[in-house]
Design an enzyme around this catalytic site. Structure first.
Site: not given
Ligand code: FAD
Ligand code: NAD
Length: 471
Positions: A37, A148, A184, A189, A325, A450
């Protein structure tokens, strides 16, 4: 889509989980439809997650390095200016290139792509509200839920993506905030704190726990990276809970207290980033129409073959169990299609790497020391600092270390934890070692080129037996 044509697989969600499953199903010769979507493919990861955040991390690092880390290398640069608009444009170029690339791969693999929101009508039929208006429905022999996750809101602090932002707002700010407060100290964060601190913000991170880095990070590693990030100018308030907050005149006031209570304080900022985790997203999916159950955290309940209680409806990615992830979602996407097509599939959940793309990066795979202690497993630790690695010294990039945890009896590797400039790449060797059941001796006896940073990996393995050569 024609309403009469039943598909082998209908996928709801075109994120990493959904799009990878769609391509894999296409390769397996299945008739597959993917409903998304958002208007673009790639989900959170490509549009507002992994990719745009890494673009900003990379380019803000370059900017910061040019400002603060070139003079002593013999490179004098003057008149360095930040062009935030261009920085954001570079990010958008990467995002568009990759999302369009997935669309191309859909065509190449014969995947039907419907732009719209899918809702369960019955156990085999998905009704789609088309983005361009109107409605259609698709029937599938198998259905895959891959919808997601979304940001977890902070109660009482409404996210407006202007003054109270989520990661989506944090990758699209139009000017550098003077003061940014991050609620967080998990991965989001710390990555976003790094970006904006490098670009000139005064950044304070408030973390409820005593340790930063989110779930899974080794405690010693978390302490070390906190020291490094503190040196870079990020202010940390760990063991601190946010009580509430208030927006006024384009700024925000946040009331905090120590986690144990008794030290209330008010912190002011131009912008507050809410980064306290993400939660599964099933809004508008109509799971109630088919009786699919969620657990207490909103995750779709599945068995080991990704089946919901309705066996032909399966689920993978952020919306179900496991770490949120992209690479975990991708592994599951391939496995679930294999289950549907062949009856077997496999994901090794003990071997999923994590990477935090700060500078230096932090990466780990397997178990942490605190997890091993809790499980009562006896282990040996081998640590090798980059300050003793010739390439790191040559590059003047000596922050961090490789830490290996090996079973005290069998020497099998149990966990690898790295802080270092290329930790995110180096962890691939650790993941392969764990996947193949390597011992620390196996690594120690493998020749590494190395001078490379990877030699620190070998030496950490030697150090588990107290026999590192260079430290
Ligand atoms: P999503 O990527 O959330 O995809 C789900 C999709 O389903 C969405 O596009 C949504 O629009 C669609 N959808 C939902 N409901 C419907 C519906 N009813 N009909 C049609 N479409 C629908 N992970 C890493 O491994 N490395 C990283 O560096 C990393 N960095 C991140 C940084 C940020 C800021 C964030 C927020 C996340 C990050 N993540 C990272 C986590 C990673 O983005 C997610 O783990 C990954 O996107 C999960 O994939 P997914 O397909 O399960 O869900
Ligand atoms: P997270 O679970 O990694 O961290 C959230 C943090 O917020 C925790 O340390 C927790 O103790 C703290 N927290 C929770 N409630 C709080 C409160 N009330 N006050 C202060 N601290 C509080 O979640 P995120 O950083 O939001 O990331 C979300 C998801 O996205 C994670 O599952 C992460 O693996 C994924 N992600 C992955 C990457 C990457 O792989 N490089 C990058 C971005 C996001």
């Amino acid at each position: 889509a024609t309403e009469s044509e039943p598909r082998d697989l209908v996928i709801i969600g075109g994120g990493v989980a959904g799009y990878v499953a769609a391509i894999k199903a296409g390769q397996e010769g299945m008739k597959v439809t993917c409903i998304e979507k958002r208007g673009t493919l790639g989900g959170t990861c490509l549009n507002v997650g992994c990719i745009p955040s890494k673009s900003l991390l990379n380019n803000s690092h370059l900017y910061h390095q040019i400002l603060h880390d070139t003079k002593h290398r013999g490179i004098e640069v003057s008149d360095v200016k930040l062009n935030l608009k261009q920085l954001m444009k570079a990010k958008e170029t990467s995002v568009t290139g990759l999302t369009k690339g997935v669309e191309f791969l859909f065509k190449k693999n014969g995947v039907e792509y419907i732009k719209g929101a899918g809702t369960f009508q019955d156990e085999h039929t998905i009704k789609v509200q088309l983005n361009d208006g109107g409605e259609t429905s698709v029937t599938g022999k198998n259905i895959l839920i891959a919808t997601g996750s979304e940001v977890t809101p902070f109660p009482g602090l409404q996210i407006d993506e202007q003054t109270v932002i989520s990661s989506t707002g944090a990758i699209a700010l139009e000017k550098v905030p003077k003061k940014l407060l991050v609620i967080g100290g998990g991965i989001i964060g710390l990555e976003m704190a790094s970006v904006w601190s490098r670009l000139g913000s005064e950044v304070t991170v408030v973390e409820f726990l005593d340790q930063i880095g989110g779930p899974g990070m080794d405690t010693e590693v978390a302490k070390n990276i906190q020291k490094i990030l503190k040196k870079q100018g990020i202010i940390f308030k760990t063991g601190t809970k946010v009580l509430d907050g208030e927006k006024s005149d384009g700024a925000v006031k946040i009331n905090v207290d120590s986690a144990k209570g008794g030290k209330p304080e008010t912190l002011g900022a131009d912008i507050v980033l809410v980064a306290i985790g993400r939660r599964p997203y099933t809004g508008g999916l109509g799971l109630e129409n088919v009786g699919i159950e969620l657990d207490e955290r909103g995750r779709v309940i599945i068995d080991s073959e990704y089946r919901t209680k309705i066996p032909h409806i399966r689920c993978v990615g952020d919306v179900t169990f496991g770490p949120m992830l992209a690479h975990k979602a991708e592994e599951e996407a391939v496995a679930v299609v294999e289950y549907i097509k062949k009856g077997y599939g496999h994901v090794n959940y003990g071997c999923i790497p994590s990477v935090m793309y700060t500078s230096p990066e932090v990466a780990w795979v397997g178990q942490s020391e605190q997890e091993l202690k809790k499980a009562g497993i006896k282990y040996r630790v081998g640590t090798f600092p980059f300050s003793a690695n010739s390439r790191a010294k040559t590059n003047l990039d000596t922050d961090g270390q490789v830490k290996m945890l090996a079973d005290a009896e069998t020497d099998r590797l149990l966990g690898i934890h790295i802080i270092g400039v290329n930790a995110g790449e180096m962890i691939a060797e650790g993941t392969l070692a764990l996947e193949y059941g390597a011992s620390s001796e196996d690594i120690a006896r493998t020749c590494h080129a190395h001078p490379t940073l990877a030699e620190a990996f070998k030496e950490a393995a030697m150090a588990t037996h107290g026999k590192a050569i260079h430290f």
